[in-house]
Design a protein around this motif. Structure first.
Motif, PDB file in Angstrom:
ATOM      1  N   SER A   1       6.576  62.801  34.712  1.00  0.00           N
ATOM      2  CA  SER A   1       6.364  64.222  34.404  1.00  0.00           C
ATOM      3  C   SER A   1       5.898  64.400  32.964  1.00  0.00           C
ATOM      4  O   SER A   1       4.978  65.184  32.688  1.00  0.00           O
TER       5      SER A   1
ATOM      6  N   GLU B   1      -0.150  56.628  40.284  1.00  0.00           N
ATOM      7  CA  GLU B   1      -1.307  57.428  39.894  1.00  0.00           C
ATOM      8  C   GLU B   1      -1.448  57.493  38.371  1.00  0.00           C
ATOM      9  O   GLU B   1      -2.551  57.349  37.821  1.00  0.00           O
ATOM     10  N   VAL B   2      -0.330  57.706  37.681  1.00  0.00           N
ATOM     11  CA  VAL B   2      -0.353  57.818  36.221  1.00  0.00           C
ATOM     12  C   VAL B   2      -0.660  56.469  35.585  1.00  0.00           C
ATOM     13  O   VAL B   2      -1.445  56.375  34.629  1.00  0.00           O
TER      14      VAL B   2
ATOM     15  N   GLU C   1      -2.782  66.227  30.472  1.00  0.00           N
ATOM     16  CA  GLU C   1      -3.451  67.529  30.586  1.00  0.00           C
ATOM     17  C   GLU C   1      -4.054  67.967  29.263  1.00  0.00           C
ATOM     18  O   GLU C   1      -4.995  68.764  29.233  1.00  0.00           O
TER      19      GLU C   1
ATOM     20  N   GLU D   1      -4.322  55.851  35.896  1.00  0.00           N
ATOM     21  CA  GLU D   1      -5.113  56.721  35.025  1.00  0.00           C
ATOM     22  C   GLU D   1      -5.078  56.234  33.581  1.00  0.00           C
ATOM     23  O   GLU D   1      -6.076  56.324  32.859  1.00  0.00           O
TER      24      GLU D   1
ATOM     25  N   ARG E   1       2.209  63.152  32.601  1.00  0.00           N
ATOM     26  CA  ARG E   1       1.245  64.062  33.231  1.00  0.00           C
ATOM     27  C   ARG E   1       0.950  65.257  32.326  1.00  0.00           C
ATOM     28  O   ARG E   1      -0.204  65.682  32.190  1.00  0.00           O
ATOM     29  N   LYS E   2       1.988  65.808  31.713  1.00  0.00           N
ATOM     30  CA  LYS E   2       1.785  66.936  30.790  1.00  0.00           C
ATOM     31  C   LYS E   2       0.931  66.496  29.600  1.00  0.00           C
ATOM     32  O   LYS E   2       0.072  67.242  29.125  1.00  0.00           O
TER      33      LYS E   2
END
Length: 324
Positions: free
Chosen positions: A195, A308-309, A202, A312, A198-199
């Motif tokens: 979490s 996924e993270v 962004e 990336e 991901r932030k």
């Protein structure tokens, strides 16, 4: 006589001090703290300076509360942000040793030492806030995010949060890592790595955001060089190289504090092979997730969105890594 003694003496007579006097005293206290860290002092001198600074700031905080200062709103800050155990201490301490900066800790949700109402609008030092939570974004601030492979930081975070109390756990065996991952989701004050990251991602495309990897920070001076350049901190390149070459001294400093040393696991090395901390303790700054994560932990980390993270960020190229 420690230079901060006269600050404490002045604060004993608050009626003689104007608001402008208080702001000057704040700047003076933090300049002395910077000098202590930048130029070095004997341990007893550091302890005395730190104790006097805490006493002075406590008195200032009380005076500020009584006078109901209006917080300043026009001084931009720089932020160094990371999920715990991702190089934040290494980066911020190194920077404090390089240039005229003031490091503010916002780890527990409130800037330690500093009543924010006391910040003068034209402050002589670059203010850098160290944080483990994503701060509110502002175009006027700068943000350095440090990222680490989430699989490698799991045992380190687990060891730091091991203990007693409502926000601690007692997972010590390798097979309990899956349970620790669930504990992070439900209890850990800083949440889970997925979490948080991901932030961060962004914000990655913003021109006032810089992202650096922990793995490079501990192996090359280049990330530190990019950080101080990004933050526009004047520094001596040779001093920067020296700070990098002597980066292990930061851990040595932490060892001087028994409580911090225990929390960081710097005094422990005798973990059994089935311990959650065995592989990590033998390679703290390196990668040990392959030895630490069993099949259940890998699958659970994947289930909360880590694959996924990881892909990336370039930490993983195989979407089925957790099956292997």
């Amino acid at each position: 006589m420690n230079p901060l003694n006269h600050v404490v003496e002045k604060l004993a007579r608050p009626g003689d001090l104007t608001d402008a006097d208080l702001r000057k005293l704040v700047g003076y206290v933090h300049l002395e703290l910077y000098n202590m860290r930048a130029y070095g002092q004997a341990l007893f001198q550091k302890n005395e300076t730190d104790a006097l600074a805490r006493e002075a700031m406590g008195k200032i905080r009380n005076i500020v509360t009584e006078r109901k200062f209006h917080p300043y709103a026009d001084g931009p800050l720089s932020h160094i942000v990371s999920y715990p155990r991702s190089g934040n201490t290494l980066a911020t301490v190194s920077i404090a040793q390089l240039g005229p900066v003031q490091i503010l800790s916002n780890i527990n949700g409130a800037v330690n030492y500093i009543p924010t109402e006391c910040f003068p609008s034209a402050y002589p030092l670059e203010r850098i806030v160290k944080a483990h939570s994503i701060p509110d974004y502002s175009r006027r601030c700068k943000y350095v995010y440090l990222v680490r492979d989430g699989r490698d930081l799991l045992p380190s975070v687990a060891h730091m949060s091991l203990g007693s109390g409502p926000k601690a756990h007692n997972f010590t065996k390798k097979h309990e890592l899956k349970e620790f991952i669930d504990w992070q989701l439900q209890v850990y004050p800083f949440g889970d790595w997925v979490s948080f990251t991901r932030k961060m991602l962004e914000l990655a495309s913003r021109d006032n955001v810089l992202i650096e990897r922990y793995e490079e920070l501990v192996s090359s001076p280049d990330p530190l060089r990019r950080i101080v350049t990004f933050l526009r901190i004047n520094h001596d390149p040779e001093h920067l190289q020296d700070r990098f070459d002597n980066r292990d001294m930061i851990l040595e400093g932490i060892k001087q504090n028994p409580e911090s040393s225990k929390k960081w696991g710097l005094e422990e090395s005798g973990f059994e092979e089935d311990s959650l901390y065995y592989a990590w303790s033998r390679n703290r700054a390196g990668s040990s997730w392959r030895e630490t994560m069993d099949a259940d932990a890998r699958r659970r980390f994947h289930e909360i969105g880590a694959t996924e993270v990881l892909c990336e960020l370039g930490y993983e190229s195989d979407p089925d890594w957790y099956r292997n």
